[in-house]
Design a protein around this motif. Structure first.
Motif, PDB file in Angstrom:
ATOM      1  N   PHE A  73      28.548 -15.476 -32.484  1.00  0.00           N
ATOM      2  CA  PHE A  73      29.204 -15.629 -31.277  1.00  0.00           C
ATOM      3  C   PHE A  73      28.471 -14.517 -30.332  1.00  0.00           C
ATOM      4  N   GLU A  74      27.811 -13.647 -30.632  1.00  0.00           N
ATOM      5  CA  GLU A  74      26.995 -12.765 -29.661  1.00  0.00           C
ATOM      6  C   GLU A  74      25.788 -13.564 -29.243  1.00  0.00           C
ATOM      7  N   GLU A  77      27.461 -15.617 -26.594  1.00  0.00           N
ATOM      8  CA  GLU A  77      27.822 -14.809 -25.328  1.00  0.00           C
ATOM      9  C   GLU A  77      26.712 -14.200 -24.683  1.00  0.00           C
ATOM     10  N   LYS A  78      25.592 -13.907 -25.231  1.00  0.00           N
ATOM     11  CA  LYS A  78      24.332 -13.613 -24.477  1.00  0.00           C
ATOM     12  C   LYS A  78      24.002 -14.640 -23.631  1.00  0.00           C
ATOM     13  N   VAL A  81      26.647 -14.813 -20.522  1.00  0.00           N
ATOM     14  CA  VAL A  81      26.273 -13.810 -19.593  1.00  0.00           C
ATOM     15  C   VAL A  81      25.103 -13.955 -18.839  1.00  0.00           C
ATOM     16  N   THR A  98      31.960 -11.686 -16.826  1.00  0.00           N
ATOM     17  CA  THR A  98      31.239 -10.964 -18.046  1.00  0.00           C
ATOM     18  C   THR A  98      32.445 -10.351 -19.069  1.00  0.00           C
ATOM     19  N   ILE A 101      34.067 -13.150 -20.657  1.00  0.00           N
ATOM     20  CA  ILE A 101      33.177 -13.875 -21.751  1.00  0.00           C
ATOM     21  C   ILE A 101      33.336 -13.019 -23.096  1.00  0.00           C
ATOM     22  N   HIS A 102      33.192 -11.814 -22.991  1.00  0.00           N
ATOM     23  CA  HIS A 102      33.164 -10.823 -23.933  1.00  0.00           C
ATOM     24  C   HIS A 102      34.530 -10.835 -24.648  1.00  0.00           C
ATOM     25  N   MET A 105      34.870 -13.925 -26.759  1.00  0.00           N
ATOM     26  CA  MET A 105      34.261 -14.216 -28.033  1.00  0.00           C
ATOM     27  C   MET A 105      34.559 -13.212 -28.973  1.00  0.00           C
ATOM     28  N   ASN A 106      35.134 -11.897 -28.544  1.00  0.00           N
ATOM     29  CA  ASN A 106      35.538 -10.943 -29.481  1.00  0.00           C
ATOM     30  C   ASN A 106      37.009 -11.622 -29.995  1.00  0.00           C
ATOM     31  N   ALA A 135      35.830  -5.280 -25.241  1.00  0.00           N
ATOM     32  CA  ALA A 135      35.187  -5.934 -24.214  1.00  0.00           C
ATOM     33  C   ALA A 135      34.824  -5.038 -22.709  1.00  0.00           C
TER      34      ALA A 135
END
Length: 149
Positions: A73-74, A77-78, A81, A98, A101-102, A105-106, A135
């Motif tokens: 998921f990172e 996420e990148k 972002v 952002t 999004i963080h 995803m977390n 986040a």
């Protein structure tokens, strides 16, 4: 040239082994300190919020699974972002998106790991609080993209 000034290739076997073992011990101590810090932070967070778990091994497995699932998921996420940073010039909007999004995803990562493991029960409010806290930390310490906005 002094023996201390010799390049690594020209050292004898005993000196090479002592250098390799010394560097290995330094790396081992650094990794051990980091791992213990993460373990005790997660354990303290779980006790603070009343998360029930069967053993310390289940916490270690939980942390490892979070890293494994979170790696996937990172990547997503990148990408998101970077898309947001290229699309929006407003700093407040950028930071809000952002954070969102963080956060999601977390939340997805923690939810998947929580569903995989039967030895840990994390209430929904703890999942939300942990996701929001992480986040927030990620947005605050994201200096690379935040300076451009």
């Amino acid at each position: 040239m002094n023996k201390k000034d010799l390049p690594f290739k020209k050292l004898d076997l005993k000196s090479k082994l002592s250098v390799i073992i010394g560097i290995g011990l330094i790396l081992f101590v650094a990794v051990a300190i980091t791992a213990f810090f993460i373990f005790f932070c997660v354990t303290g967070f779980f006790r603070l919020f009343g998360v029930s778990y069967e053993s310390n091994t289940s916490i270690v497995i939980f942390i490892l699974l979070c890293f494994l699932v979170g790696a996937f998921f990172e990547f997503i996420e990148k990408i998101l972002v970077v898309m947001v940073s290229l699309s929006f010039d407003n700093r407040a909007l950028y930071l809000s998106l952002t954070f969102t999004i963080h956060f999601f995803m977390n939340l997805i990562t923690f939810h998947i790991v929580d569903r995989i493991m039967s030895s840990i029960f994390i209430p929904a409010h703890v999942l939300l609080a942990a996701s929001a806290l992480i986040a927030f930390i990620e947005v605050v310490f994201d200096k690379k993209h935040a300076k451009s906005h």
